[in-house]
Write a protein that holds these residues in place. Sequence first.
Motif, PDB file in Angstrom:
ATOM      1  N   GLY A 136      38.925  63.955 -20.489  1.00 13.21           N
ATOM      2  CA  GLY A 136      39.064  62.961 -19.427  1.00 13.21           C
ATOM      3  C   GLY A 136      40.512  62.665 -19.095  1.00 13.21           C
ATOM      4  N   ILE A 137      41.337  62.524 -20.131  1.00 10.46           N
ATOM      5  CA  ILE A 137      42.762  62.279 -19.894  1.00 10.46           C
ATOM      6  C   ILE A 137      43.398  63.479 -19.194  1.00 10.46           C
ATOM      7  N   SER A 138      42.994  64.690 -19.575  1.00  7.43           N
ATOM      8  CA  SER A 138      43.504  65.886 -18.905  1.00  7.43           C
ATOM      9  C   SER A 138      43.159  65.867 -17.423  1.00  7.43           C
ATOM     10  N   SER A 139      41.925  65.487 -17.121  1.00  6.29           N
ATOM     11  CA  SER A 139      41.506  65.388 -15.721  1.00  6.29           C
ATOM     12  C   SER A 139      42.339  64.357 -14.972  1.00  6.29           C
ATOM     13  N   THR A 140      42.587  63.217 -15.599  1.00  5.69           N
ATOM     14  CA  THR A 140      43.384  62.168 -14.965  1.00  5.69           C
ATOM     15  C   THR A 140      44.805  62.646 -14.687  1.00  5.69           C
ATOM     16  N   VAL A 141      45.394  63.398 -15.628  1.00  5.33           N
ATOM     17  CA  VAL A 141      46.752  63.920 -15.440  1.00  5.33           C
ATOM     18  C   VAL A 141      46.805  64.854 -14.236  1.00  5.33           C
ATOM     19  N   PHE A 142      45.814  65.729 -14.109  1.00  2.00           N
ATOM     20  CA  PHE A 142      45.792  66.639 -12.963  1.00  2.00           C
ATOM     21  C   PHE A 142      45.587  65.869 -11.658  1.00  2.00           C
ATOM     22  N   PHE A 143      44.718  64.861 -11.693  1.00  7.04           N
ATOM     23  CA  PHE A 143      44.478  64.061 -10.480  1.00  7.04           C
ATOM     24  C   PHE A 143      45.744  63.324 -10.066  1.00  7.04           C
ATOM     25  N   ALA A 144      46.513  62.872 -11.042  1.00  5.22           N
ATOM     26  CA  ALA A 144      47.746  62.152 -10.744  1.00  5.22           C
ATOM     27  C   ALA A 144      48.795  63.033 -10.075  1.00  5.22           C
ATOM     28  N   SER A 145      48.637  64.355 -10.199  1.00  3.03           N
ATOM     29  CA  SER A 145      49.605  65.268  -9.594  1.00  3.03           C
ATOM     30  C   SER A 145      49.313  65.545  -8.122  1.00  3.03           C
ATOM     31  N   ILE A 146      48.194  65.029  -7.611  1.00  2.00           N
ATOM     32  CA  ILE A 146      47.868  65.206  -6.193  1.00  2.00           C
ATOM     33  C   ILE A 146      48.931  64.529  -5.330  1.00  2.00           C
ATOM     34  N   ARG A 147      49.350  65.210  -4.280  1.00  2.00           N
ATOM     35  CA  ARG A 147      50.349  64.636  -3.387  1.00  2.00           C
ATOM     36  C   ARG A 147      49.642  63.852  -2.277  1.00  2.00           C
ATOM     37  N   GLU A 148      49.841  62.572  -2.303  1.00  2.00           N
ATOM     38  CA  GLU A 148      49.250  61.695  -1.286  1.00  2.00           C
ATOM     39  C   GLU A 148      50.346  61.297  -0.308  1.00  2.00           C
ATOM     40  N   THR A 149      50.352  61.912   0.863  1.00  2.00           N
ATOM     41  CA  THR A 149      51.392  61.623   1.850  1.00  2.00           C
ATOM     42  C   THR A 149      51.175  60.262   2.470  1.00  2.00           C
ATOM     43  N   GLN A 150      52.244  59.606   2.827  1.00  3.14           N
ATOM     44  CA  GLN A 150      52.145  58.280   3.424  1.00  3.14           C
ATOM     45  C   GLN A 150      51.386  58.307   4.742  1.00  3.14           C
ATOM     46  N   SER A 151      51.494  59.412   5.467  1.00  6.82           N
ATOM     47  CA  SER A 151      50.823  59.490   6.772  1.00  6.82           C
ATOM     48  C   SER A 151      49.314  59.536   6.656  1.00  6.82           C
ATOM     49  N   SER A 152      48.814  59.897   5.444  1.00  8.35           N
ATOM     50  CA  SER A 152      47.367  60.004   5.273  1.00  8.35           C
ATOM     51  C   SER A 152      46.709  58.663   4.996  1.00  8.35           C
ATOM     52  N   HIS A 153      47.516  57.648   4.714  1.00 11.07           N
ATOM     53  CA  HIS A 153      46.921  56.357   4.407  1.00 11.07           C
ATOM     54  C   HIS A 153      47.921  55.248   4.687  1.00 11.07           C
ATOM     55  N   VAL A 154      47.514  54.323   5.505  1.00 14.06           N
ATOM     56  CA  VAL A 154      48.315  53.147   5.777  1.00 14.06           C
ATOM     57  C   VAL A 154      47.535  51.936   5.305  1.00 14.06           C
ATOM     58  N   ALA A 155      48.108  51.170   4.400  1.00 14.49           N
ATOM     59  CA  ALA A 155      47.404  50.010   3.848  1.00 14.49           C
ATOM     60  C   ALA A 155      46.981  49.061   4.954  1.00 14.49           C
ATOM     61  N   SER A 156      45.738  48.599   4.877  1.00 13.21           N
ATOM     62  CA  SER A 156      45.205  47.700   5.897  1.00 13.21           C
ATOM     63  C   SER A 156      45.892  46.341   5.850  1.00 13.21           C
ATOM     64  N   GLN A 157      46.169  45.838   7.034  1.00 13.05           N
ATOM     65  CA  GLN A 157      46.782  44.516   7.129  1.00 13.05           C
ATOM     66  C   GLN A 157      45.764  43.433   7.470  1.00 13.05           C
ATOM     67  N   LYS A 158      44.501  43.809   7.540  1.00 20.89           N
ATOM     68  CA  LYS A 158      43.465  42.856   7.933  1.00 20.89           C
ATOM     69  C   LYS A 158      43.026  41.976   6.775  1.00 20.89           C
ATOM     70  N   GLY A 159      43.438  42.357   5.571  1.00 21.82           N
ATOM     71  CA  GLY A 159      43.100  41.529   4.420  1.00 21.82           C
ATOM     72  C   GLY A 159      41.604  41.428   4.210  1.00 21.82           C
ATOM     73  N   LEU A 160      41.167  40.234   3.788  1.00 25.65           N
ATOM     74  CA  LEU A 160      39.755  40.009   3.482  1.00 25.65           C
ATOM     75  C   LEU A 160      38.937  39.684   4.718  1.00 25.65           C
ATOM     76  N   GLU A 161      39.560  39.589   5.857  1.00 29.20           N
ATOM     77  CA  GLU A 161      38.865  39.167   7.068  1.00 29.20           C
ATOM     78  C   GLU A 161      37.681  40.068   7.388  1.00 29.20           C
ATOM     79  N   VAL A 162      37.893  41.404   7.299  1.00 28.93           N
ATOM     80  CA  VAL A 162      36.827  42.328   7.682  1.00 28.93           C
ATOM     81  C   VAL A 162      35.672  42.317   6.680  1.00 28.93           C
ATOM     82  N   TYR A 163      35.864  41.687   5.514  1.00 27.47           N
ATOM     83  CA  TYR A 163      34.807  41.652   4.513  1.00 27.47           C
ATOM     84  C   TYR A 163      34.037  40.342   4.510  1.00 27.47           C
ATOM     85  N   LYS A 164      34.384  39.444   5.404  1.00 29.36           N
ATOM     86  CA  LYS A 164      33.578  38.240   5.549  1.00 29.36           C
ATOM     87  C   LYS A 164      32.206  38.637   6.092  1.00 29.36           C
ATOM     88  N   PRO A 165      31.124  38.017   5.592  1.00 30.45           N
ATOM     89  CA  PRO A 165      29.777  38.448   5.990  1.00 30.45           C
ATOM     90  C   PRO A 165      29.586  38.533   7.505  1.00 30.45           C
TER      91      PRO A 165
END
Length: 388
Positions: A136-165
């Motif tokens: 499991g730790i070996s798998s985690t180490v390999f997963f940690a080596s994945i390159r996650e580019t900033q363009s592929s994910h922009v943190a949401s600024q909507k906060g908890l608003e979209v999760y209100k019922p």
Amino acid sequence: LGSLGAMLLLLPGAILAEKSPSRKWLVVLSGGGISRLMLLGFAVLPFFLSGESAVMAAIAMKVIMDAFSNLSMPAWTSLTADIVPLAWRGRYFGTRNMFMGIANMLVTFIAGQMIVHAATPLEGYQKVYLLALVLGISSTVFFASIRETQSSHVASQKGLEVYKPRVLLQGLKRDPNFVAFCISQMVWNFSVNIAGPFFSVYQVEVLNSTPAIIGIQSIIASVSGLPAQRLFGTLNDRWGPRKVLLLTGFLIPFMPFVWLLVRSPWHPTPINIWAGFMWAGYSLASFNFLLSISTQETRARYSALYQIAVTLSLAAGSAFGGFLVQHVGYPAIFISSGIGRFLSVFLVWRFVKSAQESPDAALPVLDQPEITTSVKEAETYQNGHEDI
């Protein structure tokens, strides 16, 4: 407790996936970190506790393991969709699932040998948990080596608003295709679990099957699913996941009815061959379909909502199946399960559209033309072996 933990943490996991600047590290720290550290807890538990207190501690650690695994699932789903191009998803996940199946069978055999040949069963299990921790730790180490580019994910600024019922409900009203898919899959999983937990019980109580025979039947289903991963992976890319979902979804419901004709411990063999093959395609297609009808903005949210719907329907199906077995008998659960599955396929055919057909279909990201934003279990989301 595991199901309850999943339902409680899936939506918070989606919030973290949308707010976090790095989904990769969210997965590494939760599902790949805290969750896997519980394996070490299982290995050393007998040194500190015994009896009922040890059992309660083991249950608590298992709940923590499942909880943090589910906390990371929305982030993993969203990140995976960004990494794997749409045109490759069927073949990629098919190949991935095939190698996972091979690894699963191989390591299960190795673990069994370790337990059998250990000085005591307790020592054998401890060694197996330590082996699982290292892998499991070996798998985690390999997963940690994945390159996650900033363009592929922009943190949401909507906060908890979209999760209100109220806001969440409004968002679902604007996407009836996703709602229809969730309803169809709730019917499917409810129907599957009417009979799913009781096939092995039926083999023991009615067919007088031995544990060895049941184990062999399980292996047969697993092996049958390996070539199916490649076949349906290719078909998924050529036809689209909806057509594969309809094809496999139409052929799977016949299997519970065939169980009515089973009379000996070996009669389920052709059923398990068919089940392993078709379930591999269905699980692959359902995951890819969820990816295709969600957008980059909604993917983590939809993954969490979908899993909550599946978890609830599986639990309800098991409860209803248990009631039928106790008061009516096994034929009732086989027939009810088959009819419910056919109903689910009809709902998909009539009300669920593919991403191309849906007016709310996901559009490609303009600055990433090769990666569209168009999902245990399956794992699989489903494990693919519900008929065993």
